[in-house]
Design an enzyme around this catalytic site. Structure first.
Site, PDB file in Angstrom:
ATOM      1  N   HIS A  66      44.879  35.299  35.747  1.00  0.00           N
ATOM      2  CA  HIS A  66      45.821  35.534  34.657  1.00  0.00           C
ATOM      3  C   HIS A  66      46.367  34.265  34.018  1.00  0.00           C
ATOM      4  CE1 HIS A  66      45.226  39.567  35.504  1.00  0.00           C
ATOM      5  NE2 HIS A  66      46.441  40.019  35.681  1.00  0.00           N
ATOM      6  N   HIS A  76      43.483  44.141  30.883  1.00  0.00           N
ATOM      7  CA  HIS A  76      44.621  44.617  31.668  1.00  0.00           C
ATOM      8  C   HIS A  76      45.750  43.590  31.647  1.00  0.00           C
ATOM      9  CE1 HIS A  76      46.448  46.415  35.521  1.00  0.00           C
ATOM     10  NE2 HIS A  76      46.637  47.244  34.519  1.00  0.00           N
ATOM     11  N   ASP A  77      46.963  44.061  31.909  1.00  0.00           N
ATOM     12  CA  ASP A  77      48.147  43.200  32.011  1.00  0.00           C
ATOM     13  C   ASP A  77      48.484  42.506  30.699  1.00  0.00           C
ATOM     14  OD1 ASP A  77      48.484  43.704  34.898  1.00  0.00           O
ATOM     15  OD2 ASP A  77      46.601  42.609  35.065  1.00  0.00           O
ATOM     16  N   GLY A 124      37.319  40.942  38.312  1.00  0.00           N
ATOM     17  CA  GLY A 124      38.485  41.187  39.165  1.00  0.00           C
ATOM     18  C   GLY A 124      38.304  42.428  40.021  1.00  0.00           C
ATOM     19  N   SER A 133      40.209  49.598  40.906  1.00  0.00           N
ATOM     20  CA  SER A 133      39.698  49.981  39.587  1.00  0.00           C
ATOM     21  C   SER A 133      38.180  50.139  39.599  1.00  0.00           C
ATOM     22  CB  SER A 133      40.117  48.955  38.526  1.00  0.00           C
ATOM     23  OG  SER A 133      39.863  47.633  38.957  1.00  0.00           O
ATOM     24  N   GLY A 141      41.078  35.482  45.801  1.00  0.00           N
ATOM     25  CA  GLY A 141      42.406  35.759  45.258  1.00  0.00           C
ATOM     26  C   GLY A 141      42.785  34.871  44.094  1.00  0.00           C
TER      27      GLY A 141
HETATM   28  N1  SAH Z   1      41.093  45.179  39.343  1.00  0.00           N
HETATM   29  C1  SAH Z   1      41.857  45.047  40.578  1.00  0.00           C
HETATM   30  C2  SAH Z   1      42.823  43.899  40.579  1.00  0.00           C
HETATM   31  C3  SAH Z   1      42.197  42.552  40.356  1.00  0.00           C
HETATM   32  S1  SAH Z   1      43.244  41.232  40.901  1.00  0.00           S
HETATM   33  C4  SAH Z   1      42.608  46.360  40.886  1.00  0.00           C
HETATM   34  O1  SAH Z   1      42.401  47.375  40.220  1.00  0.00           O
HETATM   35  O2  SAH Z   1      43.405  46.401  41.810  1.00  0.00           O
HETATM   36  C5  SAH Z   1      42.442  39.823  40.255  1.00  0.00           C
HETATM   37  C6  SAH Z   1      41.179  39.399  41.003  1.00  0.00           C
HETATM   38  O3  SAH Z   1      40.535  38.421  40.202  1.00  0.00           O
HETATM   39  C7  SAH Z   1      41.398  38.747  42.378  1.00  0.00           C
HETATM   40  O4  SAH Z   1      40.708  39.474  43.368  1.00  0.00           O
HETATM   41  C8  SAH Z   1      40.825  37.325  42.225  1.00  0.00           C
HETATM   42  O5  SAH Z   1      40.100  36.852  43.368  1.00  0.00           O
HETATM   43  C9  SAH Z   1      39.898  37.482  41.046  1.00  0.00           C
HETATM   44  N2  SAH Z   1      39.680  36.258  40.262  1.00  0.00           N
HETATM   45  C10 SAH Z   1      40.623  35.463  39.716  1.00  0.00           C
HETATM   46  N3  SAH Z   1      40.036  34.455  39.029  1.00  0.00           N
HETATM   47  C11 SAH Z   1      38.695  34.628  39.156  1.00  0.00           C
HETATM   48  C12 SAH Z   1      37.541  33.913  38.672  1.00  0.00           C
HETATM   49  N4  SAH Z   1      37.670  32.825  37.907  1.00  0.00           N
HETATM   50  N5  SAH Z   1      36.326  34.373  39.012  1.00  0.00           N
HETATM   51  C13 SAH Z   1      36.181  35.465  39.786  1.00  0.00           C
HETATM   52  N6  SAH Z   1      37.218  36.187  40.257  1.00  0.00           N
HETATM   53  C14 SAH Z   1      38.458  35.775  39.943  1.00  0.00           C
HETATM   54 MG    MG Z   2      45.559  43.712  36.525  1.00  0.00          MG
END
Ligand code: SAH
Ligand code: MG
Length: 222
Positions: free
Chosen positions: A155, A180-181, A57, A63, A86
């Site tokens: 998620h 996270h979350d 992510g 992060s 996304g």
């Molecule tokens: N760590 C980031 C937030 C991540 S948001 C911060 O600190 O702001 C979640 C991310 O996971 C998104 O960019 C999305 O494209 C990615 N994502 C979701 N499912 C995924 C998957 N199966 N494989 C790769 N990336 C994924």
């Molecule tokens: Mg998160």
């Protein structure tokens, strides 16, 4: 109040002011107190194992800045996986959509350009390897141990479970698993990361710290 990881000096490693400023300026979803905890865990894991740190992510690099700064500190590298299209909740008309992150030519989200600018601006490009792809596909061909796995990707149960099952086999003994979350109360958020956290505890991980929705666990051994 968070309890922090203690290094050999007795205090948790804190991000340098310029690292924290870059983190705060970056687009993303992580609050400062959780970011500080991610950094402390990352320094601890990198120092203890000497191995790369792995994030699922990347999004716009918020992060990632902290993992990269920790990797620089410990002489290793941060790996970060994202398809950059996304998550479900970030698509148009959903709660977490940011229309400035759509590639108009393709008509889909593309967070990679913003991610690259963010890491460049933070001066941390040389300490990050961005893996652009779907997490389970990357995990399936990955062939080296990592010292930390940070799950912050999709998620849904499908995605969070695939991240756990795909990457935990690559986590070295004594390494750290960050999730996270994690919301034990459904009123606070989705339950998939919480279920992954429960599973990790049932499978022998030990809880190290809790900061907001961030859980830090240690893999036994090492
Ligand atoms: N760590 C980031 C937030 C991540 S948001 C911060 O600190 O702001 C979640 C991310 O996971 C998104 O960019 C999305 O494209 C990615 N994502 C979701 N499912 C995924 C998957 N199966 N494989 C790769 N990336 C994924
Ligand atoms: Mg998160």
């Amino acid at each position: 109040m968070a309890h922090h990881l203690r290094g050999s000096s007795g205090t948790a490693a804190r991000p340098a002011p310029e690292v924290l400023a870059s983190f705060e300026a970056a687009t993303g979803f992580m609050p400062v107190d959780e970011g500080v905890a991610v950094y402390a865990a990352a320094v601890e894991a990198a120092t203890r194992t000497g191995l790369p740190l792995l994030e699922i992510g990347s999004y716009c690099g918020r992060s990632t800045i902290l993992l990269a700064a920790a990797a620089r500190e410990a002489g290793t590298v941060a790996l970060t996986v994202d398809h950059h299209r996304g998550s479900e909740e970030q698509q148009p008309s959903w709660e977490y959509h940011d229309s400035t992150l759509v590639d108009p030519e393709v008509g889909r989200m593309d967070t990679l350009p913003r991610f690259r600018r963010t890491l460049h601006a933070a001066g941390l490009e040389d300490h990050v390897i961005a893996l652009v792809g779907r997490s389970p596909q990357v995990a399936a061909v990955w062939g080296a141990p990592v010292g930390l796995v940070f799950i912050d990707g999709g998620h849904t149960d499908e995605h969070a479970t695939a991240d756990y099952e795909g990457w935990v086999p690559h986590l070295a003994a004594g390494g750290l698993l960050l999730i996270h979350d994690v919301f034990p109360d459904p009123a606070d958020g989705g339950q998939a990361p919480y279920r992954v956290w429960l599973r990790a505890l049932a499978e022998g991980f030990t809880e190290v710290s809790v900061t907001g929705s961030l859980r830090v666990l240690r893999r036994s051994g090492g």
